[in-house]
Design an enzyme around this catalytic site. Structure first.
Site, PDB file in Angstrom:
ATOM      1  N   GLY A  43      -7.375  -8.793   9.464  1.00 21.18           N
ATOM      2  CA  GLY A  43      -6.005  -8.595   8.994  1.00 21.18           C
ATOM      3  C   GLY A  43      -5.039  -7.954   9.974  1.00 21.18           C
ATOM      4  N   GLU A  98      -4.808  -0.826  11.442  1.00 19.15           N
ATOM      5  CA  GLU A  98      -5.199  -1.543  10.217  1.00 19.15           C
ATOM      6  C   GLU A  98      -3.973  -2.179   9.573  1.00 19.15           C
ATOM      7  OE1 GLU A  98      -7.095  -3.176   8.549  1.00 19.15           O
ATOM      8  OE2 GLU A  98      -8.201  -2.063   7.018  1.00 19.15           O
ATOM      9  N   ASP A 102      -4.837   0.610   0.998  1.00 16.40           N
ATOM     10  CA  ASP A 102      -4.717   0.341  -0.435  1.00 16.40           C
ATOM     11  C   ASP A 102      -5.406   1.485  -1.187  1.00 16.40           C
ATOM     12  OD1 ASP A 102      -4.078  -1.430  -2.603  1.00 16.40           O
ATOM     13  OD2 ASP A 102      -6.123  -2.184  -2.601  1.00 16.40           O
ATOM     14  N   PHE A 151       0.730  -8.075  -4.268  1.00 13.98           N
ATOM     15  CA  PHE A 151      -0.203  -8.677  -3.326  1.00 13.98           C
ATOM     16  C   PHE A 151       0.573  -9.425  -2.259  1.00 13.98           C
ATOM     17  CE2 PHE A 151      -3.399 -11.137  -1.330  1.00 13.98           C
ATOM     18  CZ  PHE A 151      -4.492 -10.298  -1.336  1.00 13.98           C
ATOM     19  N   ASP A 158      -4.234 -11.950   4.449  1.00 11.73           N
ATOM     20  CA  ASP A 158      -4.664 -13.200   3.818  1.00 11.73           C
ATOM     21  C   ASP A 158      -4.814 -13.074   2.309  1.00 11.73           C
ATOM     22  OD1 ASP A 158      -7.031 -11.505   3.918  1.00 11.73           O
ATOM     23  OD2 ASP A 158      -8.148 -13.278   3.301  1.00 11.73           O
ATOM     24  N   ARG A 164      -2.619 -16.161   6.931  1.00 14.15           N
ATOM     25  CA  ARG A 164      -2.549 -15.120   7.960  1.00 14.15           C
ATOM     26  C   ARG A 164      -1.499 -15.431   9.029  1.00 14.15           C
ATOM     27  NH1 ARG A 164      -6.952 -11.629   7.322  1.00 14.15           N
ATOM     28  NH2 ARG A 164      -8.896 -12.561   6.630  1.00 14.15           N
TER      29      ARG A 164
HETATM   30  P1  IMP Z   1      -8.780  -0.329   0.817  1.00 15.93           P
HETATM   31  O1  IMP Z   1     -10.158  -0.126   1.391  1.00 15.93           O
HETATM   32  O2  IMP Z   1      -8.811  -0.365  -0.695  1.00 15.93           O
HETATM   33  O3  IMP Z   1      -7.739   0.638   1.336  1.00 15.93           O
HETATM   34  O4  IMP Z   1      -8.367  -1.803   1.154  1.00 15.93           O
HETATM   35  C1  IMP Z   1      -7.888  -2.196   2.353  1.00 15.93           C
HETATM   36  C2  IMP Z   1      -8.112  -3.690   2.538  1.00 15.93           C
HETATM   37  O5  IMP Z   1      -7.783  -4.429   1.348  1.00 15.93           O
HETATM   38  C3  IMP Z   1      -7.170  -4.218   3.581  1.00 15.93           C
HETATM   39  O6  IMP Z   1      -7.746  -4.129   4.860  1.00 15.93           O
HETATM   40  C4  IMP Z   1      -6.953  -5.643   3.143  1.00 15.93           C
HETATM   41  O7  IMP Z   1      -7.962  -6.467   3.702  1.00 15.93           O
HETATM   42  C5  IMP Z   1      -7.121  -5.639   1.652  1.00 15.93           C
HETATM   43  N1  IMP Z   1      -5.817  -5.682   0.941  1.00 15.93           N
HETATM   44  C6  IMP Z   1      -5.308  -4.728   0.134  1.00 15.93           C
HETATM   45  N2  IMP Z   1      -4.105  -5.092  -0.361  1.00 15.93           N
HETATM   46  C7  IMP Z   1      -3.841  -6.315   0.163  1.00 15.93           C
HETATM   47  C8  IMP Z   1      -2.728  -7.225   0.030  1.00 15.93           C
HETATM   48  O8  IMP Z   1      -1.723  -6.990  -0.660  1.00 15.93           O
HETATM   49  N3  IMP Z   1      -2.819  -8.392   0.736  1.00 15.93           N
HETATM   50  C9  IMP Z   1      -3.899  -8.706   1.521  1.00 15.93           C
HETATM   51  N4  IMP Z   1      -4.959  -7.877   1.668  1.00 15.93           N
HETATM   52  C10 IMP Z   1      -4.938  -6.697   0.990  1.00 15.93           C
HETATM   53 MG    MG Z   2      -8.463  -5.841   6.084  1.00 14.08          MG
END
Ligand code: IMP
Ligand code: MG
Length: 179
Positions: A43, A98, A102, A151, A158, A164
């Site tokens: 990403g 990164e 999220d 999202f 992606d 992407r």
């Molecule tokens: P975390 O571990 O919950 O902080 O998630 C992070 C990962 O979730 C990111 O590296 C993304 O791959 C994915 N992600 C979270 N929200 C989105 C979004 O809105 N679009 C695409 N990927 C997302």
């Molecule tokens: Mg990611």
């Protein structure tokens, strides 16, 4: 605009300007250092490529691919390393790049892992921050944009490995992932 986009959230111009601004702030802090810039695949690739071109300090590049087991709103608590770094982080000043933070699961675990491996310092640079989704006690040191809980796709991000390559950040239409 791509037909699967609800609307464009961040244009190419807005991304370009803000990424430059943030990269220059980071660059000042690393002027006397030789950071290892770690991109989280896949990403971050477009953000990463734009970000490093605004750094004037001598950088070394490396990459990791990770995933969290389980899916949905609740992470199951284990980070899966799909591709590890080529270089040792022992004694290094690491900049993690990164796409989005999220729940914070990925970055909380990754930061702890790199310190465990002996990194001298670890900072986190994110393109996007979904603050209201945070479940883990972690914040980026530098972030380009705070966004709502939508999202998003494009500029590296992606949905099911698609979109992407869109040059902007767009909100994905609900019907695409709810069907
Ligand atoms: P975390 O571990 O919950 O902080 O998630 C992070 C990962 O979730 C990111 O590296 C993304 O791959 C994915 N992600 C979270 N929200 C989105 C979004 O809105 N679009 C695409 N990927 C997302
Ligand atoms: Mg990611």
């Amino acid at each position: 605009m791509h037909k699967d986009c609800e609307r464009i959230m961040l244009t190419e111009e807005a991304l370009c300007a803000r990424v430059e601004e943030v990269a220059k702030e980071v660059d000042v802090r690393y002027a006397e250092k030789r950071p290892l810039v770690v991109g989280i695949l896949k990403g971050s690739i477009i953000f990463y490529a734009d970000f490093i071109r605004h750094l004037s300090c001598p950088v070394e590049l490396d990459f990791m691919a990770v995933s969290s087991y389980g899916s949905g709103a609740v992470s199951s608590g284990k980070l899966n390393i799909k591709k590890d770094l080529d270089k040792s982080v022992a004694g290094r000043d690491v900049i993690i790049v990164e796409d989005i933070i999220d729940s914070g699961f990925t970055l909380a675990n990754l930061k702890a892992l790199l310190y465990d491996r002996g990194a001298n310092s670890v900072i986190i640079v994110t393109l996007l921050n979904k603050k209201e989704r945070r479940e883990y006690d972690i914040e980026p040191d530098y972030n380009c944009f705070d966004i709502e809980n939508e999202f998003v796709i494009g500029y590296g991000l992606d949905y099911d490995e698609r979109y992407r390559n869109l040059p902007y950040i767009g909100i994905l239409k609900r019907e695409v992932y709810e069907k």
